[in-house]
Design a protein around this motif. Structure first.
Motif, mmCIF file in Angstrom:
data_model
loop_
_atom_site.group_PDB
_atom_site.id
_atom_site.type_symbol
_atom_site.label_atom_id
_atom_site.label_comp_id
_atom_site.label_asym_id
_atom_site.label_seq_id
_atom_site.Cartn_x
_atom_site.Cartn_y
_atom_site.Cartn_z
ATOM 1 N N TRP A 267 0.858 -1.195 0.071
ATOM 2 C CA TRP A 267 -0.207 0.476 0.114
ATOM 3 C C TRP A 267 1.206 1.369 0.050
ATOM 4 C CZ3 TRP A 267 -3.958 -2.575 -1.100
ATOM 5 C CH2 TRP A 267 -4.464 -3.520 -1.297
ATOM 6 N N LEU A 268 1.901 1.112 0.371
ATOM 7 C CA LEU A 268 2.741 2.328 0.188
ATOM 8 C C LEU A 268 3.540 2.461 -0.458
ATOM 9 C CD1 LEU A 268 2.720 2.450 4.169
ATOM 10 C CD2 LEU A 268 2.150 4.008 2.921
ATOM 11 N N ALA A 269 4.098 1.483 -1.867
ATOM 12 C CA ALA A 269 5.357 1.708 -2.734
ATOM 13 C C ALA A 269 6.348 1.641 -2.159
ATOM 14 C CB ALA A 269 5.027 2.486 -3.240
ATOM 15 N N SER A 270 6.246 0.289 -0.818
ATOM 16 C CA SER A 270 7.742 0.312 -0.507
ATOM 17 C C SER A 270 9.117 1.603 -0.509
ATOM 18 C CB SER A 270 8.842 -0.458 -1.303
ATOM 19 O OG SER A 270 8.091 -1.596 -1.336
ATOM 20 N N LEU A 271 7.980 2.951 -0.343
ATOM 21 C CA LEU A 271 8.634 4.260 -0.139
ATOM 22 C C LEU A 271 10.073 4.604 1.110
ATOM 23 C CD1 LEU A 271 6.320 6.496 -1.500
ATOM 24 C CD2 LEU A 271 8.116 6.211 -2.380
ATOM 25 N N PRO A 272 11.034 4.724 0.633
ATOM 26 C CA PRO A 272 11.883 4.929 2.343
ATOM 27 C C PRO A 272 10.952 5.101 3.476
ATOM 28 C CG PRO A 272 12.239 6.547 0.554
ATOM 29 C CD PRO A 272 10.971 6.030 0.215
ATOM 30 N N ILE A 273 11.459 3.993 4.715
ATOM 31 C CA ILE A 273 11.052 5.167 6.085
ATOM 32 C C ILE A 273 11.210 6.106 6.536
ATOM 33 C CG2 ILE A 273 11.412 3.999 8.468
ATOM 34 C CD1 ILE A 273 10.883 1.533 6.676
ATOM 35 N N GLY A 274 11.098 7.031 6.553
ATOM 36 C CA GLY A 274 10.274 8.420 7.546
ATOM 37 C C GLY A 274 10.165 9.374 6.065
ATOM 38 N N SER A 275 10.035 8.956 5.367
ATOM 39 C CA SER A 275 9.079 10.412 4.137
ATOM 40 C C SER A 275 7.580 9.520 3.953
ATOM 41 C CB SER A 275 10.058 9.486 2.315
ATOM 42 O OG SER A 275 9.085 8.245 1.817
ATOM 43 N N LYS A 276 6.998 10.385 3.482
ATOM 44 C CA LYS A 276 5.646 10.562 3.031
ATOM 45 C C LYS A 276 5.764 9.737 2.199
ATOM 46 C CE LYS A 276 5.001 15.365 4.049
ATOM 47 N NZ LYS A 276 4.015 16.609 4.089
ATOM 48 N N PRO A 277 4.053 8.973 2.434
ATOM 49 C CA PRO A 277 3.183 8.755 1.436
ATOM 50 C C PRO A 277 3.419 9.293 -0.170
ATOM 51 C CG PRO A 277 2.277 8.069 3.113
ATOM 52 C CD PRO A 277 2.825 9.395 3.837
ATOM 53 N N GLN A 278 3.424 8.890 -1.145
ATOM 54 C CA GLN A 278 2.992 9.661 -2.842
ATOM 55 C C GLN A 278 1.831 9.646 -2.929
ATOM 56 O OE1 GLN A 278 5.543 11.903 -3.910
ATOM 57 N NE2 GLN A 278 5.510 11.669 -1.669
ATOM 58 N N ASP A 279 1.598 10.361 -3.943
ATOM 59 C CA ASP A 279 0.207 10.304 -4.725
ATOM 60 C C ASP A 279 -0.400 9.299 -5.571
ATOM 61 O OD1 ASP A 279 0.049 12.870 -3.664
ATOM 62 O OD2 ASP A 279 0.356 13.938 -5.311
ATOM 63 N N ASP A 280 0.605 8.869 -6.160
ATOM 64 C CA ASP A 280 0.682 7.580 -6.732
ATOM 65 C C ASP A 280 -0.135 7.018 -6.081
ATOM 66 O OD1 ASP A 280 0.480 6.603 -9.574
ATOM 67 O OD2 ASP A 280 2.179 5.074 -8.555
ATOM 68 N N MET A 281 0.082 5.708 -5.234
ATOM 69 C CA MET A 281 -0.647 5.104 -4.504
ATOM 70 C C MET A 281 -1.405 5.747 -3.416
ATOM 71 S SD MET A 281 -0.307 1.651 -5.146
ATOM 72 C CE MET A 281 -0.565 0.668 -3.839
ATOM 73 N N ASN A 282 -1.019 6.901 -2.971
ATOM 74 C CA ASN A 282 -1.805 7.727 -1.528
ATOM 75 C C ASN A 282 -2.657 8.904 -2.147
ATOM 76 O OD1 ASN A 282 0.290 5.365 -0.581
ATOM 77 N ND2 ASN A 282 -1.495 4.624 0.539
ATOM 78 N N PRO A 283 -3.240 9.052 -3.233
ATOM 79 C CA PRO A 283 -3.724 10.501 -3.566
ATOM 80 C C PRO A 283 -3.857 11.498 -2.238
ATOM 81 C CG PRO A 283 -5.501 8.559 -4.428
ATOM 82 C CD PRO A 283 -4.477 7.741 -3.875
ATOM 83 N N ILE A 284 -3.988 12.361 -2.313
ATOM 84 C CA ILE A 284 -4.248 13.091 -1.096
ATOM 85 C C ILE A 284 -5.608 13.457 -1.764
ATOM 86 C CG2 ILE A 284 -4.853 15.739 -0.431
ATOM 87 C CD1 ILE A 284 -2.009 15.606 -0.777
ATOM 88 N N LEU A 285 -7.357 13.301 -0.962
ATOM 89 C CA LEU A 285 -8.941 13.242 -1.249
ATOM 90 C C LEU A 285 -9.292 14.675 -0.921
ATOM 91 C CD1 LEU A 285 -9.773 9.902 -0.689
ATOM 92 C CD2 LEU A 285 -8.560 10.858 -2.933
ATOM 93 N N TYR A 286 -8.173 15.352 -0.028
ATOM 94 C CA TYR A 286 -9.016 16.393 0.365
ATOM 95 C C TYR A 286 -7.569 17.430 0.777
ATOM 96 C CZ TYR A 286 -11.335 20.236 2.374
ATOM 97 O OH TYR A 286 -12.068 21.455 2.989
ATOM 98 N N SER A 287 -7.956 18.821 0.325
ATOM 99 C CA SER A 287 -7.336 19.474 1.524
ATOM 100 C C SER A 287 -7.846 20.873 0.779
ATOM 101 C CB SER A 287 -5.463 19.780 0.611
ATOM 102 O OG SER A 287 -4.839 20.131 0.884
ATOM 103 N N ARG A 288 -7.663 21.918 2.336
ATOM 104 C CA ARG A 288 -8.490 22.704 3.236
ATOM 105 C C ARG A 288 -8.182 24.147 1.895
ATOM 106 N NH1 ARG A 288 -11.010 21.625 6.990
ATOM 107 N NH2 ARG A 288 -10.579 19.667 7.819
#
Ligand SMILES: O=C(O)CCC(=O)C(=O)O
Length: 277
Positions: free
Chosen positions: A256-277
């Motif tokens: 679910w997190l595309a094996s991104l580095p520990i300590g980094s933020k998830p990215q839009d491809d697998m984990n899109p931002i669905l709402y932002s103020r």
């Protein structure tokens, strides 16, 4: 077949904000969950319920008889990340209305999707044992929340989701996976610590939001109809990936997190931002 005009009404509803009251935010902060009525209309539930049900039965691979299944397998058919399978499922999962409620309740600036999952408790399906979801997730902050959306009215006999109120604040049983053991150990411990339990039916259009560390369970489905539920798991958009602490988290990190580095933020491809103020 929906007309174009009808379809745009449904999409519009999925986009429009729902007014979350200050009392609901306060209730969620205190209890680690909240149930909200009239969040989705019968028309939206009908339309997207049919699409998601079709996907669930098309993609499901769990076909052994109930008697041969583990407790986990008896609890539900679990089909994940439908948003990547079908454009209309994606319209539902990407609902700004539902994502904004998550941001409002967690009191954050925006939310990303962790993943979605349909959880269909079949007739004669068993209990969902007590557990807390964040046991499974390599995520640093507790700012995670799941929306639980039944596609039908859900009386007690169908196994509505139940919550131990305020249990997100205590560090009990945070190392126990969903199992007969979690049901036993956590039921005893939650009772010993006098947590009150909310175990009540869901009206049509009512949904719940529960935090990643809130203990919850569901009873068996004693009815003759499947308990059809869709869920989306949201996280604070600034959530950080943490070092996996068990083999489930290792698997989640990859899946679910595309094996991104520990300590980094998830990215839009697998984990899109669905709402932002
Ligand atoms: O639907 C169920 O029975 C369990 C749901 C659940 O555990 C969850 O959504 O976190």
């Amino acid at each position: 077949m929906e007309s174009l005009a009808d379809k745009s009404l449904l999409l519009n509803e999925l986009d429009q904000p729902y007014a979350v009251s200050p009392e609901a935010v306060e209730f969620y902060r205190k209890n680690g969950y909240v149930k909200l009525k009239h969040v989705l209309s019968p028309a939206v539930l009908d339309y997207y319920g049919a699409i998601i049900t079709d996907l669930v039965f098309r993609l499901n691979t769990l076909i052994k008889p109930m008697e041969e299944r583990t407790t986990y397998e008896r609890a539900f058919l679990q089909i994940m990340n439908l948003w990547r399978e079908d454009d209309q499922a994606r319209e539902f999962v990407f609902s700004k209305r539902l994502a904004k409620i998550a941001a409002d309740l967690m009191e954050v600036e925006g939310v990303r999707l962790y993943h979605d999952q349909a959880l269909y408790k079949e007739p004669s399906g068993g209990i969902t044992p007590w557990h807390a979801d964040q046991f499974y997730w390599p995520l640093a902050s507790p700012k995670t929340v799941t929306v639980w959306i039944p596609f039908q009215e859900t009386p007690m006999e169908m196994g509505p989701l139940a919550f131990a109120e305020g249990s997100q604040h205590v560090e009990i049983g945070r190392d126990i996976e969903i199992s007969d053991e979690s049901e036993q150990v956590l039921a005893d411990e939650l009772q010993r610590q006098n947590f009150s339990m909310n175990d009540t039916p869901f009206e049509l259009g009512e949904v719940s939001y529960h935090a990643g560390w809130t203990f919850h369970r569901a009873g068996p489905n004693r009815s003759d109809r499947p308990r059809k539920v869709m869920t989306m798991i949201y996280m604070d958009k600034d959530q950080i990936i943490s070092q996996p602490r068990n083999h489930y988290q290792v698997a989640d990190h990859t899946t679910w997190l595309a094996s991104l580095p520990i300590g980094s933020k998830p990215q839009d491809d697998m984990n899109p931002i669905l709402y932002s103020r």
